[in-house]
Design a protein around this motif. Structure first.
Motif, PDB file in Angstrom:
ATOM      1  N   GLY A   7     -13.589 -31.676   7.372  1.00  0.00           N
ATOM      2  CA  GLY A   7     -14.870 -31.103   6.964  1.00  0.00           C
ATOM      3  C   GLY A   7     -16.037 -31.784   7.655  1.00  0.00           C
ATOM      4  N   ALA A   8     -15.946 -33.098   7.808  1.00  0.00           N
ATOM      5  CA  ALA A   8     -17.069 -33.848   8.379  1.00  0.00           C
ATOM      6  C   ALA A   8     -16.562 -35.176   8.922  1.00  0.00           C
ATOM      7  CB  ALA A   8     -18.129 -34.104   7.300  1.00  0.00           C
ATOM      8  N   THR A  43     -17.651 -29.850  13.988  1.00  0.00           N
ATOM      9  CA  THR A  43     -17.977 -30.739  12.858  1.00  0.00           C
ATOM     10  C   THR A  43     -18.023 -32.206  13.293  1.00  0.00           C
ATOM     11  OG1 THR A  43     -15.642 -30.607  12.315  1.00  0.00           O
ATOM     12  CG2 THR A  43     -17.127 -29.371  10.905  1.00  0.00           C
TER      13      THR A  43
END
Ligand SMILES: Cc1cc2nc3c(=O)[nH]c(=O)nc-3n(C[C@H](O)[C@H](O)[C@H](O)COP(=O)(O)OP(=O)(O)OC[C@H]3O[C@@H](n4cnc5c(N)ncnc54)[C@H](O)[C@@H]3O)c2cc1C
Length: 396
Positions: free
Chosen positions: A212-213, A121
């Motif tokens: 997540g990112a 990610t």
């Protein structure tokens, strides 16, 4: 080959385990040529200080070397820094290196260790990892007072780096998916104490969330968006989510590399092929389990064991696992094989409120001992655990 001490030995990987094998062979009187292919361009150095004294005490390569240069020279190894093993032909008994040279061997020792896992990610973002001296140099340059460091992963290396960064005056946030990190390695109570220690030193521990990112912000910071939608803006992102065995060069050999290099109980992969250190996975007869140990003491012990095996002294390899880890002024040590099912007993160290032991029993037997700032108190229990493995050895 009439005299095993004349055998040509090729060692792939010139770090703790590979060098332990080479040193032990020479100490045993090995006269044959020993070639060490070592992907790193430095003389062999040690890794544990990279997250500790190298960062906090300004240690340089000369203090990290596994052997002083004169002792290394005395071993008369054909050591090739910056040269990696690229492939092996086990039937022909030859290793090919990445410069195209061929190295015929009578014994091959696989000691190529691990490389850090990435976090897909965050691909394309300027994240740091920590395994090599170069990695450690980048981290050291980044750990400035007031810098905000995000450490992803609350394993031993991640938390050691959190401690190091705090002691250098950085702000630290640790992000970890597991709610109670290290409980499966240290027991729930000690893991909770370790988390409290870090929290007390000002580390923000964000457990039970994943990254997540990531995105680059103006000014060079990185914004991490976590699974609970919160964000962490960091000057430095250190990804410490574990490491994977360096086995690419062994594809096409038929060796089982599904989790490191699979060996038999003697650390033997095939006739005349051995594996040592973090990369080796073998059947530990004392525990009757396949085991792979990513700790420094095993690298030395397994190298010595394999040197004996090469010289025809074949014994099952049944070490007592041992490691240490340092956080601020706390040294944790663990001997034996911890299992979460074990019954835990807390033992105070008289007159000390900064030290204790944990004894872990299963089926009434002592299986592991943890020491929190109690190295001397650990010794008799470590001996007891070793004696138990030795007793079992009689029936192995
Ligand atoms: C930052 C850090 C801190 C640590 N702290 C502790 C600690 O406090 N306590 C503890 O018990 N353990 C600690 N460890 C773990 C310990 O350092 C390892 O267990 C030990 O280094 C394993 O040695 P090894 O020789 O098996 O593998 P590695 O150290 O991984 O060495 C393998 C070598 O092989 C080279 N290589 C890879 N592929 C090839 C190829 N194809 N050809 C040739 N060479 C190749 C690699 O570049 C590397 O130099 C720490 C590890 C790190 C990274």
């Amino acid at each position: 080959m009439t005299d095993v001490k004349q055998a040509r030995v090729v060692i792939a990987g010139g770090s703790a385990a590979g060098m332990s094998t080479a040193t032990a062979l020479r100490r045993r009187g090995h006269d044959g040529p020993i070639t060490v292919l070592s992907a790193e361009r430095h003389l062999p150095y040690d890794r544990p200080p990279l997250s500790k004294q190298y960062q906090t005490h300004g240690w340089e390569l000369d203090r990290l070397l596994l052997l002083p240069a004169d002792r290394l020279a005395g071993l008369e190894l054909d050591i090739r820094p910056g040269v990696a093993a690229e492939s092996a032909d086990l039937a022909a008994g030859v290793v090919r290196d990445d410069a195209g040279a061929h190295h015929p061997y009578d014994h091959l020792v696989i000691a190529t260790g691990l490389a850090p896992r990435g976090l897909p990610t965050l691909d394309g973002l300027p994240v740091l990892q920590l395994r090599t001296l170069e990695d450690a140099g980048r981290l050291r340059a980044a750990l400035r007072p007031g810098a905000h460091v995000a450490v992803i992963g609350a394993g031993f290396i991640g938390l050691e780096c959190a401690a190091t960064a705090r002691s250098l005056g950085a702000e630290v946030t640790v992000v970890e998916p597991v709610a109670d990190p290290l409980a499966n390695r240290l027991g729930a109570d000690t893991a909770a104490r370790l988390r409290s220690l870090h929290a007390g030193q000002g580390v923000r521990l964000r457990t039970g969330v994943t990254v997540g990112a990531g995105a680059r912000l103006a000014g060079g910071r990185t914004r991490l968006t976590l699974s609970d939608t919160s964000t962490v803006d960091a000057d430095v992102v250190l990804v410490a989510v574990g490491a994977a065995p360096c086995v690419d060069w062994l594809h096409n050999t038929g060796i089982d590399v599904s989790d490191g290099v699979l060996c038999d109980a003697y650390s033997r992969v095939r006739e005349r092929v051995w594996a040592v250190g973090d990369i080796a996975r073998w059947h530990h007869r004392g525990y009757d389990e396949l085991i792979r140990i990513e700790h420094r003491t095993n690298a030395t012990e397994q190298g010595q064991h394999v040197a004996a095996g090469i010289h025809g002294e074949l014994r099952p390899y049944r070490p007592l696992p041992f490691f240490w880890t340092d956080h601020y002024d706390v040294r944790l040590q663990m001997a034996g094989r911890y299992t979460p099912a074990a019954v835990e007993t807390h033992v105070d160290v008289p007159g000390r409120d900064d030290a204790f032991l944990k004894l872990f029993h299963a089926d009434g037997d002592l299986r592991a001992v943890l020491a929190w700032n109690a190295p001397k108190q650990l010794v008799p229990y470590r001996r007891e655990l070793l004696a138990r493995l030795d007793d079992d050895r009689v029936t192995a």
